[in-house]
Design an enzyme around this catalytic site. Structure first.
Site, PDB file in Angstrom:
ATOM      1  N   ASP A  67      -4.681   3.782  -1.592  1.00  0.00           N
ATOM      2  CA  ASP A  67      -5.714   4.141  -0.611  1.00  0.00           C
ATOM      3  C   ASP A  67      -6.164   5.572  -0.802  1.00  0.00           C
ATOM      4  O   ASP A  67      -5.400   6.507  -0.556  1.00  0.00           O
ATOM      5  CB  ASP A  67      -5.151   3.973   0.804  1.00  0.00           C
ATOM      6  CG  ASP A  67      -5.054   2.515   1.186  1.00  0.00           C
ATOM      7  OD1 ASP A  67      -6.072   1.819   1.104  1.00  0.00           O
ATOM      8  OD2 ASP A  67      -3.950   2.071   1.553  1.00  0.00           O
TER       9      ASP A  67
ATOM     10  N   ASP B  10      -6.716  -6.363   4.424  1.00  0.00           N
ATOM     11  CA  ASP B  10      -6.073  -5.045   4.400  1.00  0.00           C
ATOM     12  C   ASP B  10      -6.097  -4.428   5.790  1.00  0.00           C
ATOM     13  O   ASP B  10      -7.169  -4.218   6.356  1.00  0.00           O
ATOM     14  CB  ASP B  10      -6.843  -4.157   3.394  1.00  0.00           C
ATOM     15  CG  ASP B  10      -6.273  -2.759   3.260  1.00  0.00           C
ATOM     16  OD1 ASP B  10      -5.155  -2.500   3.732  1.00  0.00           O
ATOM     17  OD2 ASP B  10      -6.972  -1.921   2.655  1.00  0.00           O
ATOM     18  N   GLY B  11      -4.883  -4.161   6.301  1.00  0.00           N
ATOM     19  CA  GLY B  11      -4.763  -3.493   7.595  1.00  0.00           C
ATOM     20  C   GLY B  11      -3.991  -4.339   8.595  1.00  0.00           C
ATOM     21  O   GLY B  11      -4.410  -5.441   8.935  1.00  0.00           O
ATOM     22  N   GLY B  12      -2.831  -3.834   8.995  1.00  0.00           N
ATOM     23  CA  GLY B  12      -2.030  -4.542   9.996  1.00  0.00           C
ATOM     24  C   GLY B  12      -1.464  -5.867   9.506  1.00  0.00           C
ATOM     25  O   GLY B  12      -1.196  -6.770  10.311  1.00  0.00           O
TER      26      GLY B  12
ATOM     27  N   MET C 272     -12.067   5.001  -0.148  1.00  0.00           N
ATOM     28  CA  MET C 272     -12.698   5.232   1.158  1.00  0.00           C
ATOM     29  C   MET C 272     -13.273   6.646   1.098  1.00  0.00           C
ATOM     30  O   MET C 272     -12.760   7.585   1.702  1.00  0.00           O
ATOM     31  CB  MET C 272     -11.648   5.100   2.265  1.00  0.00           C
ATOM     32  CG  MET C 272     -11.196   3.661   2.470  1.00  0.00           C
ATOM     33  SD  MET C 272      -9.607   3.545   3.304  1.00  0.00           S
ATOM     34  CE  MET C 272      -8.519   3.676   1.904  1.00  0.00           C
TER      35      MET C 272
ATOM     36  N   GLY D  96       1.065  -2.220   4.046  1.00  0.00           N
ATOM     37  CA  GLY D  96       1.688  -0.906   3.910  1.00  0.00           C
ATOM     38  C   GLY D  96       2.989  -0.861   4.670  1.00  0.00           C
ATOM     39  O   GLY D  96       4.059  -1.167   4.131  1.00  0.00           O
TER      40      GLY D  96
ATOM     41  N   HIS E 125      -8.480   1.604  -3.751  1.00  0.00           N
ATOM     42  CA  HIS E 125      -9.400   1.423  -2.617  1.00  0.00           C
ATOM     43  C   HIS E 125     -10.019   2.773  -2.264  1.00  0.00           C
ATOM     44  O   HIS E 125      -9.359   3.634  -1.679  1.00  0.00           O
ATOM     45  CB  HIS E 125      -8.576   0.854  -1.446  1.00  0.00           C
ATOM     46  CG  HIS E 125      -9.365   0.602  -0.209  1.00  0.00           C
ATOM     47  ND1 HIS E 125      -8.762   0.230   0.986  1.00  0.00           N
ATOM     48  CD2 HIS E 125     -10.695   0.656   0.045  1.00  0.00           C
ATOM     49  CE1 HIS E 125      -9.700   0.074   1.911  1.00  0.00           C
ATOM     50  NE2 HIS E 125     -10.870   0.332   1.367  1.00  0.00           N
TER      51      HIS E 125
ATOM     52  N   GLY F 114      -8.640   4.408   7.459  1.00  0.00           N
ATOM     53  CA  GLY F 114      -8.346   5.824   7.711  1.00  0.00           C
ATOM     54  C   GLY F 114      -6.866   6.078   7.894  1.00  0.00           C
ATOM     55  O   GLY F 114      -6.368   7.132   7.517  1.00  0.00           O
ATOM     56  N   PHE F 115      -6.164   5.101   8.445  1.00  0.00           N
ATOM     57  CA  PHE F 115      -4.751   5.309   8.740  1.00  0.00           C
ATOM     58  C   PHE F 115      -3.961   4.022   8.538  1.00  0.00           C
ATOM     59  O   PHE F 115      -4.469   2.944   8.798  1.00  0.00           O
ATOM     60  CB  PHE F 115      -4.577   5.784  10.201  1.00  0.00           C
ATOM     61  CG  PHE F 115      -5.306   7.069  10.463  1.00  0.00           C
ATOM     62  CD1 PHE F 115      -4.705   8.293  10.210  1.00  0.00           C
ATOM     63  CD2 PHE F 115      -6.622   7.051  10.910  1.00  0.00           C
ATOM     64  CE1 PHE F 115      -5.402   9.486  10.418  1.00  0.00           C
ATOM     65  CE2 PHE F 115      -7.331   8.239  11.117  1.00  0.00           C
ATOM     66  CZ  PHE F 115      -6.716   9.460  10.876  1.00  0.00           C
ATOM     67  N   GLY F 116      -2.716   4.194   8.083  1.00  0.00           N
ATOM     68  CA  GLY F 116      -1.816   3.052   8.002  1.00  0.00           C
ATOM     69  C   GLY F 116      -1.210   2.806   9.383  1.00  0.00           C
ATOM     70  O   GLY F 116      -1.373   3.612  10.302  1.00  0.00           O
ATOM     71  N   GLY F 117      -0.528   1.677   9.523  1.00  0.00           N
ATOM     72  CA  GLY F 117       0.235   1.407  10.743  1.00  0.00           C
ATOM     73  C   GLY F 117      -0.583   1.015  11.964  1.00  0.00           C
ATOM     74  O   GLY F 117      -0.089   1.059  13.085  1.00  0.00           O
TER      75      GLY F 117
ATOM     76  N   SER G 296       0.848  -1.192   0.000  1.00  0.00           N
ATOM     77  CA  SER G 296       0.000   0.000   0.000  1.00  0.00           C
ATOM     78  C   SER G 296       0.885   1.243   0.000  1.00  0.00           C
ATOM     79  O   SER G 296       1.636   1.486   0.943  1.00  0.00           O
ATOM     80  CB  SER G 296      -0.895   0.001   1.244  1.00  0.00           C
ATOM     81  OG  SER G 296      -1.469   1.291   1.369  1.00  0.00           O
TER      82      SER G 296
ATOM     83  N   HIS H 163      -1.466  -1.201  -4.168  1.00  0.00           N
ATOM     84  CA  HIS H 163      -2.724  -0.835  -3.524  1.00  0.00           C
ATOM     85  C   HIS H 163      -2.701   0.664  -3.254  1.00  0.00           C
ATOM     86  O   HIS H 163      -1.764   1.189  -2.652  1.00  0.00           O
ATOM     87  CB  HIS H 163      -2.856  -1.631  -2.224  1.00  0.00           C
ATOM     88  CG  HIS H 163      -4.141  -1.448  -1.493  1.00  0.00           C
ATOM     89  ND1 HIS H 163      -5.294  -2.139  -1.821  1.00  0.00           N
ATOM     90  CD2 HIS H 163      -4.469  -0.654  -0.450  1.00  0.00           C
ATOM     91  CE1 HIS H 163      -6.269  -1.783  -0.995  1.00  0.00           C
ATOM     92  NE2 HIS H 163      -5.794  -0.878  -0.153  1.00  0.00           N
TER      93      HIS H 163
ATOM     94  N   MET I  68      -8.604   8.515   0.384  1.00  0.00           N
ATOM     95  CA  MET I  68      -9.406   8.942   1.540  1.00  0.00           C
ATOM     96  C   MET I  68      -9.856  10.384   1.343  1.00  0.00           C
ATOM     97  O   MET I  68      -9.051  11.225   0.955  1.00  0.00           O
ATOM     98  CB  MET I  68      -8.556   8.847   2.804  1.00  0.00           C
ATOM     99  CG  MET I  68      -7.972   7.469   3.023  1.00  0.00           C
ATOM    100  SD  MET I  68      -6.881   7.471   4.436  1.00  0.00           S
ATOM    101  CE  MET I  68      -6.431   5.730   4.461  1.00  0.00           C
TER     102      MET I  68
ATOM    103  N   MET J  77     -11.695  -5.855   5.612  1.00  0.00           N
ATOM    104  CA  MET J  77     -10.832  -4.895   6.311  1.00  0.00           C
ATOM    105  C   MET J  77     -10.455  -5.473   7.674  1.00  0.00           C
ATOM    106  O   MET J  77     -11.329  -5.921   8.425  1.00  0.00           O
ATOM    107  CB  MET J  77     -11.551  -3.552   6.505  1.00  0.00           C
ATOM    108  CG  MET J  77     -11.728  -2.728   5.243  1.00  0.00           C
ATOM    109  SD  MET J  77     -10.199  -2.328   4.371  1.00  0.00           S
ATOM    110  CE  MET J  77      -9.283  -1.409   5.615  1.00  0.00           C
TER     111      MET J  77
END
Ligand code: DX5
Ligand code: ZN
Length: 227
Positions: A33, A173-175, A66, A195, A64, A140-143, A6, A31, A35, A135
């Site tokens: 993102d 997607d995410g973490g 959002m 990401g 993606h 909304g946020f990476g990391g 990402s 990917h 937003m 998800m």
């Protein structure tokens, strides 16, 4: 399997260079993102950035969205070079017309389900989509840290796909890092967005290779997945 770094985790001052680094790392998709500061409490980048990086790579662009106002955003992202557009099931009655619009624009369709939303919300659309995105953080946020409670949704998506003999991919997607990718692979995921889990590595090529090996060890059937 699909490994999709990402770009959100890259330094925006170096998006071009980081796109090239992602491609030479051996990753499959990029990917992206998007937003809008309304659907999620953050703003990332828009179609101008997607257009600017498009000539730098042959990678498949997994976009993606959002965002709330998709009726005005689909065409600009398609013109900028998106290959697949992911929309959120939380858009409720907008989902069906948006699916048709994306089809008409000749692009692949992903449908995303946020952590608080029941996976059943995606059930009516399974025959119309190319990919279901589970998800594993609140967008909304990476990391952010992976939410383990989302894993049964991946299992459910896999069970429906098997029972109904449907071809959609299952993306997470995410973490996603080496450990959580393994857990998702065991649950039935085929496409892995990461990401910080990839861009933070100075040697991204080694990180992609390691993630691929770990995923394969946890789901050997993914060796044969062709997209
Ligand atoms: C979250 C985005 C993710 C994010 C993943 O809102 O949809 O794609 O970039 O970032 P990591 O892998 O750092 O959690
Ligand atoms: Zn994303």
């Amino acid at each position: 399997m699909i490994i999709a770094p990402s770009l959100l985790a890259a330094n925006p001052a170096h998006f071009g260079k980081e796109t090239v680094r992602a491609e030479s790392s051996g990753a499959d998709w990029l990917h992206l993102d998007i937003m809008d500061g309304h659907f999620v409490p953050n703003i990332s980048f828009g179609p101008a950035v997607v257009k600017a990086i498009r000539p730098l790579t042959k990678m498949f662009f997994d976009v993606h969205l959002m965002c709330s106002k998709l009726e005005i955003l689909l065409e600009p992202f398609v013109q900028a070079g998106a290959d697949q557009i992911i929309i959120h099931v939380e858009l409720d009655e907008q989902v069906e017309p948006l699916i048709w619009k994306i089809k008409k624009l000749g692009k692949k369709i992903g449908l995303a389900v946020n952590p608080p939303t029941a996976i059943a919300a995606a059930q009516p659309y399974l025959e119309q989509i190319d990919m279901l995105l589970v998800m594993t953080v609140n967008p909304g946020f990476g990391g952010q840290s992976f939410i383990h409670e989302c894993l049964p949704k991946v299992q459910q998506a896999e069970a429906w796909r098997r029972e109904r003999k449907l071809p959609y991919l299952i993306e997470v997607d995410g973490g996603i890092n080496f450990q959580t990718a393994a857990e998702c692979a065991r649950a039935g995921a085929d496409a892995f967005v990461s990401g910080t889990g990839l861009f933070a590595h100075r040697n991204m090529k080694a990180a992609v290779k390691k993630m691929r090996q770990i995923i394969l060890a946890n789901d050997p059937a993914l060796a044969d997945l062709k997209v």
